[in-house]
Design an enzyme around this catalytic site. Structure first.
Site, PDB file in Angstrom:
ATOM      1  N   GLY A  30       0.823  -1.217   0.000  1.00 56.44           N
ATOM      2  CA  GLY A  30       0.000   0.000   0.000  1.00 56.44           C
ATOM      3  C   GLY A  30       0.850   1.256   0.000  1.00 56.44           C
ATOM      4  O   GLY A  30       0.491   2.262   0.602  1.00 56.44           O
TER       5      GLY A  30
ATOM      6  N   SER B  12       0.434  -4.036   4.983  1.00 53.11           N
ATOM      7  CA  SER B  12       0.818  -4.529   6.292  1.00 53.11           C
ATOM      8  C   SER B  12       0.815  -3.416   7.333  1.00 53.11           C
ATOM      9  O   SER B  12       1.376  -2.350   7.101  1.00 53.11           O
ATOM     10  CB  SER B  12       2.224  -5.126   6.198  1.00 53.11           C
ATOM     11  OG  SER B  12       2.721  -5.329   7.488  1.00 53.11           O
TER      12      SER B  12
ATOM     13  N   VAL C  40       9.461   8.217   0.755  1.00 50.67           N
ATOM     14  CA  VAL C  40      10.065   9.268  -0.051  1.00 50.67           C
ATOM     15  C   VAL C  40       9.536   9.112  -1.488  1.00 50.67           C
ATOM     16  O   VAL C  40       8.892   8.136  -1.791  1.00 50.67           O
ATOM     17  CB  VAL C  40      11.613   9.212  -0.066  1.00 50.67           C
ATOM     18  CG1 VAL C  40      12.198   9.743   1.216  1.00 50.67           C
ATOM     19  CG2 VAL C  40      12.104   7.811  -0.359  1.00 50.67           C
TER      20      VAL C  40
ATOM     21  N   ALA D 218       9.249  14.092  -6.043  1.00 45.78           N
ATOM     22  CA  ALA D 218       9.324  14.866  -7.282  1.00 45.78           C
ATOM     23  C   ALA D 218       8.894  13.982  -8.443  1.00 45.78           C
ATOM     24  O   ALA D 218       9.174  12.787  -8.471  1.00 45.78           O
ATOM     25  CB  ALA D 218      10.749  15.367  -7.512  1.00 45.78           C
TER      26      ALA D 218
ATOM     27  N   LYS E 239       6.266  21.884 -10.399  1.00 45.71           N
ATOM     28  CA  LYS E 239       7.662  21.636 -10.774  1.00 45.71           C
ATOM     29  C   LYS E 239       7.839  21.892 -12.267  1.00 45.71           C
ATOM     30  O   LYS E 239       7.166  21.278 -13.094  1.00 45.71           O
ATOM     31  CB  LYS E 239       8.032  20.182 -10.429  1.00 45.71           C
ATOM     32  CG  LYS E 239       9.423  19.799 -10.913  1.00 45.71           C
ATOM     33  CD  LYS E 239       9.787  18.367 -10.571  1.00 45.71           C
ATOM     34  CE  LYS E 239      11.051  17.944 -11.291  1.00 45.71           C
ATOM     35  NZ  LYS E 239      11.373  16.524 -11.104  1.00 45.71           N
TER      36      LYS E 239
ATOM     37  N   VAL F 207       1.507 -10.489   4.808  1.00 47.62           N
ATOM     38  CA  VAL F 207       1.605 -11.766   4.089  1.00 47.62           C
ATOM     39  C   VAL F 207       2.778 -12.551   4.659  1.00 47.62           C
ATOM     40  O   VAL F 207       3.909 -12.042   4.718  1.00 47.62           O
ATOM     41  CB  VAL F 207       1.818 -11.517   2.574  1.00 47.62           C
ATOM     42  CG1 VAL F 207       2.003 -12.828   1.826  1.00 47.62           C
ATOM     43  CG2 VAL F 207       0.664 -10.704   1.997  1.00 47.62           C
TER      44      VAL F 207
ATOM     45  N   LEU G 248       9.160  -0.274  -6.481  1.00 45.28           N
ATOM     46  CA  LEU G 248      10.477  -0.718  -6.025  1.00 45.28           C
ATOM     47  C   LEU G 248      10.627  -2.228  -6.143  1.00 45.28           C
ATOM     48  O   LEU G 248      11.744  -2.734  -6.246  1.00 45.28           O
ATOM     49  CB  LEU G 248      10.701  -0.260  -4.588  1.00 45.28           C
ATOM     50  CG  LEU G 248      10.663   1.270  -4.398  1.00 45.28           C
ATOM     51  CD1 LEU G 248      10.722   1.634  -2.924  1.00 45.28           C
ATOM     52  CD2 LEU G 248      11.800   1.949  -5.161  1.00 45.28           C
TER      53      LEU G 248
ATOM     54  N   THR H 178      12.341   9.533 -11.731  1.00 41.49           N
ATOM     55  CA  THR H 178      11.773   8.615 -12.721  1.00 41.49           C
ATOM     56  C   THR H 178      10.983   7.447 -12.119  1.00 41.49           C
ATOM     57  O   THR H 178      10.316   6.730 -12.868  1.00 41.49           O
ATOM     58  CB  THR H 178      12.908   8.044 -13.590  1.00 41.49           C
ATOM     59  OG1 THR H 178      14.013   7.707 -12.753  1.00 41.49           O
ATOM     60  CG2 THR H 178      13.371   9.052 -14.619  1.00 41.49           C
TER      61      THR H 178
ATOM     62  N   ILE I  38       8.311   7.143  -9.982  1.00 41.77           N
ATOM     63  CA  ILE I  38       6.845   7.198 -10.047  1.00 41.77           C
ATOM     64  C   ILE I  38       6.414   7.115 -11.513  1.00 41.77           C
ATOM     65  O   ILE I  38       5.413   6.479 -11.854  1.00 41.77           O
ATOM     66  CB  ILE I  38       6.332   8.461  -9.323  1.00 41.77           C
ATOM     67  CG1 ILE I  38       6.521   8.253  -7.810  1.00 41.77           C
ATOM     68  CG2 ILE I  38       4.878   8.763  -9.669  1.00 41.77           C
ATOM     69  CD1 ILE I  38       6.280   9.464  -6.951  1.00 41.77           C
TER      70      ILE I  38
HETATM   71  C1  LIG Z   1      16.103   7.963  -1.599  1.00 41.84           C
HETATM   72  C2  LIG Z   1      14.936   7.834  -2.517  1.00 41.84           C
HETATM   73  C3  LIG Z   1      14.370   8.977  -3.085  1.00 41.84           C
HETATM   74  C4  LIG Z   1      13.316   8.862  -3.983  1.00 41.84           C
HETATM   75  N1  LIG Z   1      12.807   9.978  -4.580  1.00 41.84           N
HETATM   76  C5  LIG Z   1      11.894   9.838  -5.569  1.00 41.84           C
HETATM   77  C6  LIG Z   1      11.410  10.959  -6.283  1.00 41.84           C
HETATM   78  O1  LIG Z   1      11.757  12.104  -6.011  1.00 41.84           O
HETATM   79  N2  LIG Z   1      10.534  10.738  -7.278  1.00 41.84           N
HETATM   80  C7  LIG Z   1      10.092   9.498  -7.610  1.00 41.84           C
HETATM   81  O2  LIG Z   1       9.350   9.341  -8.567  1.00 41.84           O
HETATM   82  N3  LIG Z   1      10.474   8.424  -6.894  1.00 41.84           N
HETATM   83  C8  LIG Z   1      11.368   8.564  -5.900  1.00 41.84           C
HETATM   84  N4  LIG Z   1      11.771   7.473  -5.197  1.00 41.84           N
HETATM   85  C9  LIG Z   1      11.128   6.178  -5.437  1.00 41.84           C
HETATM   86  C10 LIG Z   1       9.781   6.127  -4.718  1.00 41.84           C
HETATM   87  O3  LIG Z   1       9.969   6.316  -3.340  1.00 41.84           O
HETATM   88  C11 LIG Z   1       9.119   4.778  -4.946  1.00 41.84           C
HETATM   89  O4  LIG Z   1       9.145   4.454  -6.303  1.00 41.84           O
HETATM   90  C12 LIG Z   1       7.665   4.831  -4.550  1.00 41.84           C
HETATM   91  O5  LIG Z   1       7.529   5.339  -3.280  1.00 41.84           O
HETATM   92  C13 LIG Z   1       7.029   3.469  -4.632  1.00 41.84           C
HETATM   93  O6  LIG Z   1       7.378   2.676  -3.551  1.00 41.84           O
HETATM   94  P1  LIG Z   1       6.635   1.273  -3.441  1.00 41.84           P
HETATM   95  O7  LIG Z   1       5.171   1.526  -3.314  1.00 41.84           O
HETATM   96  O8  LIG Z   1       7.096   0.413  -4.551  1.00 41.84           O
HETATM   97  O9  LIG Z   1       7.219   0.641  -2.111  1.00 41.84           O
HETATM   98  P2  LIG Z   1       6.995   1.007  -0.555  1.00 41.84           P
HETATM   99  O10 LIG Z   1       6.682   2.440  -0.355  1.00 41.84           O
HETATM  100  O11 LIG Z   1       8.180   0.442   0.139  1.00 41.84           O
HETATM  101  O12 LIG Z   1       5.691   0.191  -0.134  1.00 41.84           O
HETATM  102  C14 LIG Z   1       5.748  -1.194   0.115  1.00 41.84           C
HETATM  103  C15 LIG Z   1       4.402  -1.662   0.630  1.00 41.84           C
HETATM  104  O13 LIG Z   1       4.422  -3.081   0.697  1.00 41.84           O
HETATM  105  C16 LIG Z   1       3.856  -3.480   1.919  1.00 41.84           C
HETATM  106  N5  LIG Z   1       4.407  -4.795   2.290  1.00 41.84           N
HETATM  107  C17 LIG Z   1       5.697  -5.184   2.284  1.00 41.84           C
HETATM  108  N6  LIG Z   1       5.807  -6.454   2.715  1.00 41.84           N
HETATM  109  C18 LIG Z   1       4.534  -6.867   2.995  1.00 41.84           C
HETATM  110  C19 LIG Z   1       3.970  -8.081   3.496  1.00 41.84           C
HETATM  111  N7  LIG Z   1       4.721  -9.139   3.830  1.00 41.84           N
HETATM  112  N8  LIG Z   1       2.634  -8.146   3.659  1.00 41.84           N
HETATM  113  C20 LIG Z   1       1.831  -7.081   3.339  1.00 41.84           C
HETATM  114  N9  LIG Z   1       2.314  -5.920   2.871  1.00 41.84           N
HETATM  115  C21 LIG Z   1       3.646  -5.813   2.711  1.00 41.84           C
HETATM  116  C22 LIG Z   1       4.232  -2.391   2.900  1.00 41.84           C
HETATM  117  O14 LIG Z   1       3.372  -2.388   4.020  1.00 41.84           O
HETATM  118  C23 LIG Z   1       4.045  -1.167   2.024  1.00 41.84           C
HETATM  119  O15 LIG Z   1       2.687  -0.789   2.052  1.00 41.84           O
HETATM  120  C24 LIG Z   1      12.801   7.576  -4.277  1.00 41.84           C
HETATM  121  C25 LIG Z   1      13.333   6.446  -3.662  1.00 41.84           C
HETATM  122  C26 LIG Z   1      14.395   6.559  -2.795  1.00 41.84           C
HETATM  123  C27 LIG Z   1      14.963   5.319  -2.164  1.00 41.84           C
END
Ligand SMILES: Cc1cc2nc3c(=O)[nH]c(=O)nc-3n(C[C@H](O)[C@H](O)[C@H](O)COP(=O)(O)OP(=O)(O)OC[C@H]3O[C@@H](n4cnc5c(N)ncnc54)[C@H](O)[C@@H]3O)c2cc1C
Length: 543
Positions: free
Chosen positions: A14, A44, A52, A55, A83, A190, A338, A349, A351
């Site tokens: 989420g 979870s 984070v 941008a 932006k 999970v 990620l 890039t 998002i």
């Molecule tokens: C330093 C840094 C700077 C960044 N800056 C930018 C930016 O400026 N612009 C941009 O576009 N992107 C940026 N990003 C990337 C951006 O943060 C991610 O692409 C975006 O937030 C997506 O994250 P996510 O949803 O894939 O993962 P996460 O935010 O890590 O979410 C993971 C989810 O999975 C759930 N989960 C994990 N394991 C389980 C389990 N076993 N059971 C149930 N749920 C689980 C967690 O609860 C959580 O809800 C940056 C990343 C980093 C590291």
């Protein structure tokens, strides 16, 4: 032949990726719009989001528009600002600045980029910086913002914009949207993934409290760990740290003060770079660095010394490995965000890649037969996009003329892919740009980075030599003053926000996480905490 449409899509995670996937799927697959398909998102309460990702790039506007989201409402609710691009400081060489603006350097002339004509005139002498013909750059330097207007091409509309926003609030905003459109949210962790013995397809997820969730398609948005795509499907990870050496980041918000700049700032440091992202309620800051060339303590010191307002907490450490999953779609599992890969955040890039992933999934939408060619096509395009983003970012490091630290000397000596070498040499020899990925960065972006980092084209396109030079100079002079005049009449960025999309100020001491928690608490729902329990994967015995 019976109906083979998907009946249930299960999204794990989420964060930004999970809710960015859930929102359009819920809207398009809602009951009444064809065969019903449930959208279930599991998040979870124990494992936090990365928090984070502030941008973005201009196509996010198309994503929001496709959901029918009102821009002012979205800006208000996510504490966003506008932006127009990124200002690079000390990249290439110390004391140097250049801007990567969203938009061109003037309209093409005789089917050749305006930059090419500028180059011809600049080599003859007497031309101002090419950045004076980028409307976005001129607006950014003057701290002005208003959305593009009018249909006839003019200085009032030849630019694009994106947003800076609070990523946690954006995920909460999309969550509310997706649930309004019928997505179901399951709170749970999970702990077990059950695979079908016959073919390794994911069959069921088991949550820590014993609940089981089955589905047809599973979308892995679980973050860096790639719970399903790696933990259960073993997709493999292509590690790009030999090309992109940064592997660590520290993030810290700081107090808002003074003007809200309509651009991101990226300042190169001795072992990486620092971002500054202005939001309505605070400034997001972070230091991305290579742990081989500096310590975490030194990186924190550099970050805090580089803040222009007081820090609102302690820097939060993050580790990553640049790269991508070898297959982002395997069997009935598609990874986004990620979980699919990560190229460091220098050009915002990630998002964008989530949006592209959701878009490609919708283009290659499977039924329950999961024709392997759909996954193959998806993987081909996503791999290409990740690689073209990677090469674009590598260019920033490779083209440095800095030799004041071991890190920059290491970057200058980096081996680079042939496609990138071709791009750099093509520009150096002719001022031309190769657009290898039509869905990726456009020509003006390449020009901004290549020229900004000091690649000086040796010549210009001989095809344009017959255009009268004086007429060309008159055109450029007029265009420059039209841009300057138009921008001078635009509102100040902060004034525009105040008038059209001003957010409620948060409680005096609220962190972004607390603000999101407050927003959810008002709906009676908790926000996830941190700490990841282990996960088990079982192959179904078939009984
Ligand atoms: C330093 C840094 C700077 C960044 N800056 C930018 C930016 O400026 N612009 C941009 O576009 N992107 C940026 N990003 C990337 C951006 O943060 C991610 O692409 C975006 O937030 C997506 O994250 P996510 O949803 O894939 O993962 P996460 O935010 O890590 O979410 C993971 C989810 O999975 C759930 N989960 C994990 N394991 C389980 C389990 N076993 N059971 C149930 N749920 C689980 C967690 O609860 C959580 O809800 C940056 C990343 C980093 C590291």
């Amino acid at each position: 032949m019976g109906d083979k449409s998907l009946r249930k899509i299960v999204i794990v995670g989420g964060g930004t990726a999970g809710w960015m996937a859930a929102a359009p799927l819920a809207r398009r697959l809602r009951p009444g719009a064809g065969a019903p398909c449930e959208i279930v998102l599991v998040e979870s309460p124990q494992i936090g989001t990365i928090g984070v990702g502030e941008a973005t790039l201009p196509p996010i506007r198309a994503y929001n528009r496709s959901l029918g989201i009102d821009e002012a409402d979205f800006v208000r609710r996510t504490q966003a600002s506008f932006k127009l691009g990124i200002e690079f400081r000390d990249w290439g060489r110390l004391g140097h600045r250049f801007f990567h603006g969203f938009g061109d350097f003037g309209p093409p002339i005789e089917n050749r980029s305006s930059f090419m004509h500028w180059l011809r005139l600049a080599r003859a002498g007497g031309m101002a910086s090419y950045e004076d013909w980028s409307v976005a750059t001129v607006m950014a330097r003057a701290n002005r913002f208003t959305p593009p207007s009018g249909d006839t091409p003019s200085a009032a509309n030849s630019y694009a914009h994106a947003y800076h926003f609070d990523a946690t609030l954006y995920a909460a905003y999309l969550r509310e949207y997706a649930m309004r459109h019928g997505a179901q949210r399951v709170e749970g962790t999970v702990v077990d993934v059950r695979l079908r013995a016959a073919d390794g397809f994911i069959e069921t997820l088991t949550l820590a409290d014993g609940r089981r969730i089955d589905g047809d398609l599973f979308i892995d948005c679980s973050g860096f760990r790639g719970l399903l795509i790696e933990g259960a499907q073993h997709a493999g990870y292509e590690d790009w740290s030999d090309l992109l050496p940064c592997d660590s980041a520290l993030a810290v918000p700081s107090a808002r003060a003074g003007a809200i700049t309509p651009y991101t700032m990226s300042t190169a440091k001795a072992a990486g770079w620092q971002w500054r992202i202005p939001l309505q309620h605070r400034i997001g800051n972070g230091h991305v660095y290579c742990s081989r060339f500096t310590s975490d303590d030194e990186a924190a010191r550099v970050l805090l010394d580089g803040l222009d307002t007081p820090a609102l907490g302690d820097p939060r450490p993050l580790r990553f490995t640049a790269g991508r999953r070898r297959s982002a779609w395997l069997r009935n599992c598609v990874a986004l965000g990620l979980a699919a890969g990560f190229v460091e955040p220098l050009e915002s890039t990630s998002i964008q890649l989530i949006m592209d992933g959701v878009g490609r999934l919708i283009e290659n939408f499977p039924d329950r037969d999961f024709a392997p060619h759909l996954a193959a096509e998806y993987n081909r395009r996503i791999a290409f996009q990740y690689e073209s983003v990677r090469d674009f970012i590598v260019m920033h490091y490779k083209l440095t003329a800095r030799d004041d630290s071991a890190f920059w000397r290491h970057c200058a000596a980096l081996p680079i892919p042939d496609s990138l070498r071709h791009q750099i040499e093509l520009f150096r020899s002719s001022g031309r740009v190769a657009i290898l990925d039509r869905d990726g960065f456009a020509e003006p972006s390449f020009i901004s980075i290549l020229y900004g980092l000091g690649v000086e084209p040796q010549t210009w396109d001989p095809f344009i030599g017959r255009i009268d030079e004086q007429a060309l100079r008159t055109h450029f002079t007029r265009l420059r003053s039209a841009i300057a005049g138009t921008v001078a009449g635009m509102p100040d960025h902060a004034d525009y926000i105040t008038r059209h999309a001003r957010a409620e100020p948060p409680a005096a001491d609220a962190t972004p996480r607390e603000m999101a928690r407050d927003a959810l608490a008002r709906k009676g729902e908790p926000l996830p905490r941190s700490g990841a329990p282990p996960i088990r994967v079982d192959a179904d015995s078939g009984d």
